[in-house]
Write a protein that holds these residues in place. Structure first.
Motif, PDB file in Angstrom:
ATOM      1  N   UNK A  29       0.826  -1.200   0.000  1.00 43.56           N
ATOM      2  CA  UNK A  29       0.000   0.000   0.000  1.00 43.56           C
ATOM      3  C   UNK A  29       0.862   1.251   0.000  1.00 43.56           C
ATOM      4  N   UNK A  30       0.264   2.407   0.124  1.00 37.01           N
ATOM      5  CA  UNK A  30       1.031   3.656   0.161  1.00 37.01           C
ATOM      6  C   UNK A  30       2.090   3.626   1.264  1.00 37.01           C
ATOM      7  N   UNK A  31       3.329   3.965   0.896  1.00 37.96           N
ATOM      8  CA  UNK A  31       4.413   4.009   1.865  1.00 37.96           C
ATOM      9  C   UNK A  31       5.008   2.663   2.218  1.00 37.96           C
ATOM     10  N   UNK A  32       4.550   1.591   1.563  1.00 36.93           N
ATOM     11  CA  UNK A  32       5.022   0.246   1.870  1.00 36.93           C
ATOM     12  C   UNK A  32       5.834  -0.346   0.718  1.00 36.93           C
ATOM     13  N   UNK A  33       6.560  -1.415   1.029  1.00 40.21           N
ATOM     14  CA  UNK A  33       7.187  -2.236   0.000  1.00 40.21           C
ATOM     15  C   UNK A  33       6.891  -3.699   0.317  1.00 40.21           C
ATOM     16  N   UNK A  34       6.953  -4.530  -0.730  1.00 38.08           N
ATOM     17  CA  UNK A  34       6.963  -5.976  -0.508  1.00 38.08           C
ATOM     18  C   UNK A  34       8.409  -6.418  -0.573  1.00 38.08           C
ATOM     19  N   UNK A  35       8.852  -7.091   0.489  1.00 37.97           N
ATOM     20  CA  UNK A  35      10.257  -7.436   0.643  1.00 37.97           C
ATOM     21  C   UNK A  35      10.426  -8.947   0.708  1.00 37.97           C
ATOM     22  N   UNK A  36      11.318  -9.471  -0.106  1.00 41.36           N
ATOM     23  CA  UNK A  36      11.672 -10.898  -0.060  1.00 41.36           C
ATOM     24  C   UNK A  36      12.940 -11.039   0.769  1.00 41.36           C
ATOM     25  N   UNK A  74       5.068   0.587  -3.052  1.00 43.04           N
ATOM     26  CA  UNK A  74       3.760   1.220  -3.056  1.00 43.04           C
ATOM     27  C   UNK A  74       3.832   2.687  -3.417  1.00 43.04           C
ATOM     28  N   UNK A  75       2.685   3.279  -3.500  1.00 45.91           N
ATOM     29  CA  UNK A  75       2.571   4.695  -3.858  1.00 45.91           C
ATOM     30  C   UNK A  75       3.319   5.570  -2.848  1.00 45.91           C
ATOM     31  N   UNK A  80      13.547   3.828  -1.736  1.00 47.29           N
ATOM     32  CA  UNK A  80      14.046   2.567  -2.298  1.00 47.29           C
ATOM     33  C   UNK A  80      13.280   2.268  -3.579  1.00 47.29           C
ATOM     34  N   UNK A  81      13.864   1.390  -4.403  1.00 49.95           N
ATOM     35  CA  UNK A  81      13.248   1.001  -5.675  1.00 49.95           C
ATOM     36  C   UNK A  81      13.189  -0.517  -5.763  1.00 49.95           C
ATOM     37  N   UNK A  82      12.357  -1.009  -6.669  1.00 54.70           N
ATOM     38  CA  UNK A  82      12.294  -2.433  -6.925  1.00 54.70           C
ATOM     39  C   UNK A  82      13.680  -2.952  -7.308  1.00 54.70           C
TER      40      UNK A  82
END
Length: 328
Positions: A29-36, A74-75, A80-82
């Protein structure tokens, strides 16, 4: 594990309350990242969450430190970037690190330089930033100063000992076994004291010609606190960093007046990394020392997430040295 998994707890208690469960990880979501995650840090503070000493809403995840690769942002995320390799540590805002992947706020994330692997980062972010503020923020160390370092063969202890030598300090480390004494000396301790059969304060006074040390860094707590007060010089500093042997109860500040008027501090990492600029400075110096090989991070225990309960047992039984991580 192709399906995301995480250690969850539905009640507080002993290591057996830790359960490996399948989890759903959606889009950030906004302000979040998915992290592996590639590696997850194991810290004694984790046992405080598990036991209930650090209260949190249940059910909950476990762990506050890990490193991995950003898979989606997220938005509004700009730091950080993908594809970025990152590490993080924190408190309630990062709880849930014992997992293969997760959603997490982007704000706590720190980009990793190429010289630092994810395993090294997971083993040192909390311990290293703690060591960084201990060496660079909490006391104005000068070459020739002496410190007493409890749990000198632990994760923080090994980093602090090496950093202290870079600053020209004399390091007296306490340990519980001869094996740990050898590890501590190999990482910068000038002297070691085996507290299982030696009088710590007496030995410190002998080593310092009766003066005592400038600073005591005490992560053990209840069983070492009196020796810490008896080891510090007049108007020195005792830093209560943790309580692996139990918390202090019924402490009377008046005792300080009978022990040479030392200062007493109970710092929290969160207050030294709350300012993004200060966190960046502390991290940059840490990464610089580690990347250049001036400070070596010892990963002496590796576990899988399935072994989380055993990892906690080993930690609480003081069977570990250096840093411990979960390898994903």
């Amino acid at each position: 594990m192709n399906v995301p998994h995480a250690i969850r707890m539905h009640e507080t208690g002993g290591p057996d309350v830790l359960r490996l469960e399948k989890v759903e990880v959606g889009d950030p979501g906004p302000g979040q990242v998915r992290l592996r995650h590639e590696a997850v840090g194991l810290n004694f503070a984790d046992t405080y969450f598990r036991s209930g000493l650090y209260p949190m809403p249940l059910p909950a995840g476990m762990g506050v430190e890990a490193a991995g690769v950003v898979e989606a942002v997220g938005e509004g995320v700009t730091n950080v970037c993908e594809g970025d390799r990152v590490t993080y540590t924190g408190f309630l805002n990062t709880l849930g690190a014992y997992s293969t992947e997760r959603l997490i706020p982007a704000a706590p994330l720190i980009k990793l330089p190429e010289a630092i692997s994810c395993e090294t980062a997971a083993a040192m972010t909390m311990r290293g930033l703690t060591s960084s503020y201990l060496m660079r923020r909490i006391y104005d160390f000068k070459p020739g100063d002496t410190i007493l370092l409890h749990a000198a063969a632990g994760g923080v202890g090994l980093i602090v000992a090496q950093w202290a030598k870079l600053l020209g300090l004399t390091v007296i480390g306490t340990v519980s076994t001869e094996e740990k004494a050898a590890i501590a000396r190999a990482h910068g301790c000038d002297h070691t004291i085996n507290y299982s059969h030696e009088d710590v304060a007496k030995r410190v006074r002998e080593m310092t010609d009766g003066v005592g040390v400038n600073v005591v860094i005490d992560s053990v707590g209840k069983s070492t606190f009196n020796a810490s007060l008896d080891s510090v010089k007049r108007r020195g500093l005792v830093i209560c960093l943790g309580f692996t042997s139990g918390t202090l109860s019924n402490f009377d500040p008046q005792i300080l007046a009978t022990k040479g008027s030392p200062y007493l501090a109970r710092p929290a990492l969160a207050d030294y990394i709350a300012d993004p600029a200060e966190k960046a400075d502390l991290a940059a110096e840490l990464f610089g020392h580690v990347g250049a090989g001036r400070i070596k991070i010892e990963i002496n225990q590796r576990y899988t997430l399935e072994d989380a309960a055993q990892a906690h047992r080993d930690l609480e039984a003081r069977k570990t040295t250096g840093s411990s991580i979960f390898v994903i």
